[in-house]
Motif scaffolding. Structure first.
Motif, short mmCIF file in Angstrom:
data_model
loop_
_atom_site.label_atom_id
_atom_site.label_comp_id
_atom_site.label_asym_id
_atom_site.label_seq_id
_atom_site.Cartn_x
_atom_site.Cartn_y
_atom_site.Cartn_z
N MET B 1 0.84 -1.21 0.00
CA MET B 1 0.00 0.00 0.00
C MET B 1 0.87 1.26 0.00
N ASP B 2 2.00 1.18 0.69
CA ASP B 2 2.94 2.29 0.70
C ASP B 2 3.34 2.68 -0.72
N HIS B 3 3.69 1.67 -1.49
CA HIS B 3 4.12 1.90 -2.85
C HIS B 3 3.02 2.60 -3.66
N LYS B 4 1.80 2.12 -3.47
CA LYS B 4 0.64 2.67 -4.20
C LYS B 4 0.43 4.16 -3.84
N ILE B 5 0.54 4.47 -2.55
CA ILE B 5 0.36 5.86 -2.11
C ILE B 5 1.42 6.77 -2.74
N GLN B 7 3.36 6.19 -5.37
CA GLN B 7 3.22 6.20 -6.83
C GLN B 7 2.12 7.17 -7.26
N THR B 8 0.99 7.12 -6.56
CA THR B 8 -0.13 8.02 -6.88
C THR B 8 0.24 9.48 -6.60
N GLU B 11 2.27 10.63 -9.49
CA GLU B 11 1.41 10.84 -10.68
C GLU B 11 0.65 12.17 -10.58
N ARG B 29 -7.67 8.50 -5.64
CA ARG B 29 -7.04 7.85 -6.81
C ARG B 29 -6.40 6.51 -6.44
N ALA B 30 -5.79 6.44 -5.27
CA ALA B 30 -5.10 5.21 -4.88
C ALA B 30 -6.07 4.17 -4.33
N VAL B 32 -7.40 4.16 -1.29
CA VAL B 32 -7.11 3.85 0.13
C VAL B 32 -7.79 4.91 0.99
#
Lengths: 210, 210
Positions: B1-5, B7-8, B11, B29-30, B32
């Protein structure tokens, strides 16, 4: 009038702290118009920086007879001002104003930073004249290594910088720029060409160990 | 989830810039919850710093075989991230948040700054093991001279730092800390005692010139 404004700013900060400072209060206490203050300083933070750290001009740096001594004297003077509690309040506020306001940033560059730069340039010139440096070094590098690192230590890393650390910063900077001068100006000890890592070695090895 | 946050976050900054970034938009967007983000990051600025400059952990620094090479590699990597336009927006905002919020400041110290410190400590250890340094040097000094001066150059002095300047900073820092190590650990070239200006001289003078 400049003196009066800055003196009053310091008094008000001493009495009530930086957050409570306003340009209005300075104008009222100093008996000057707000317009007169804003002609000199674009914001409360800039005025407080001038009052706490240094004005738009600086006296010539002390001439101690050595590069290390001159840099140590200058760094101790700046540290004493930069590390004061009120200065620790002002500096981050000023930094974020500078980032958001290009006009203020360019005033700050042309006045305060130019004054610091001129002091360091004078120290470098003296060291070249004494033969301590093989040739001139860009004062910007000295600025970054010494006052930049000090500002980062005080305002970003939030360190309790003591005199041992100041002395280490000065020793490293003086040695470091001496190597750069040798490198850029072809002093034998500077290993100026052909070895990209030369100037970074453990001081030039003594010939008897080489 | 860290990566997703993170990365978003990158972006959204790419698409609309840092000022338009909000924790709400990242959460939406993520996919979460905002609470999940705030468990990790205390503010938009801290989240953006993690996304743009580095996370709370760093990979071990590249091992190039020399102190100068290791420091150059690390400084170039940091510079590339720290000098990006969005990072220039984030850093001053984060600095003024740190100054106003001791809890955020202590998180920042324990995560991001500790990660930088650990990388520099590893580089120092390797240099000691290779015999390039006469003994350990406080990684804090290296941190200040290299990343502190770089941060000051980018975020306070607002310089266009180029690779020649990075190389000069690294050369001066490597030479400077080598002198400090000699001084603190009694290497012959370090003139450790009795001469307070010794380590600041133009590299140790070669015996044949002394």
């Amino acid at each position: 009038m400049d003196h009066k404004i800055l003196q009053t700013t310091r008094e008000l900060i001493d009495e009530a702290g930086y957050p409570a400072l306003t340009v209005d209060r300075v104008a009222a206490r100093a008996g000057v118009g707000k317009a007169a203050i804003y002609r000199r300083y674009a914001s409360k933070a800039e005025m407080a920086f001038a009052a706490l750290v240094h004005g738009q001009r600086l006296p010539p740096p002390a001439d101690t007879g050595s590069l290390h001594g001159d840099l140590l004297e200058l760094t101790r003077t700046f540290h004493a001002r930069m590390a004061a509690p009120a200065a620790r309040h002002v500096a981050p506020a000023l930094m974020s104003e500078l980032a958001a306001n290009p006009e203020l940033d360019s005033r700050f560059q042309d006045t305060f930073l130019a004054a610091e730069h001129a002091g360091l340039a004078e120290i470098v010139e003296r060291a070249v004249a004494r033969g301590e440096l093989a040739g001139p070094v860009d004062p910007t590098i000295v600025h970054l290594l010494l006052l930049g690192s000090l500002a980062a230590g005080l305002y970003i890393i939030n360190l309790p910088v003591d005199d041992a650390m100041i002395t280490d910063l000065v020793t490293a900077t003086a040695t470091g720029i001496t190597a750069l001068a040798g490198r850029h100006h072809g002093e034998p000890g500077g290993e100026p060409h052909g070895d990209p890592h030369g100037a970074a070695r453990p001081g030039p090895p003594s010939p008897d160990r080489a």
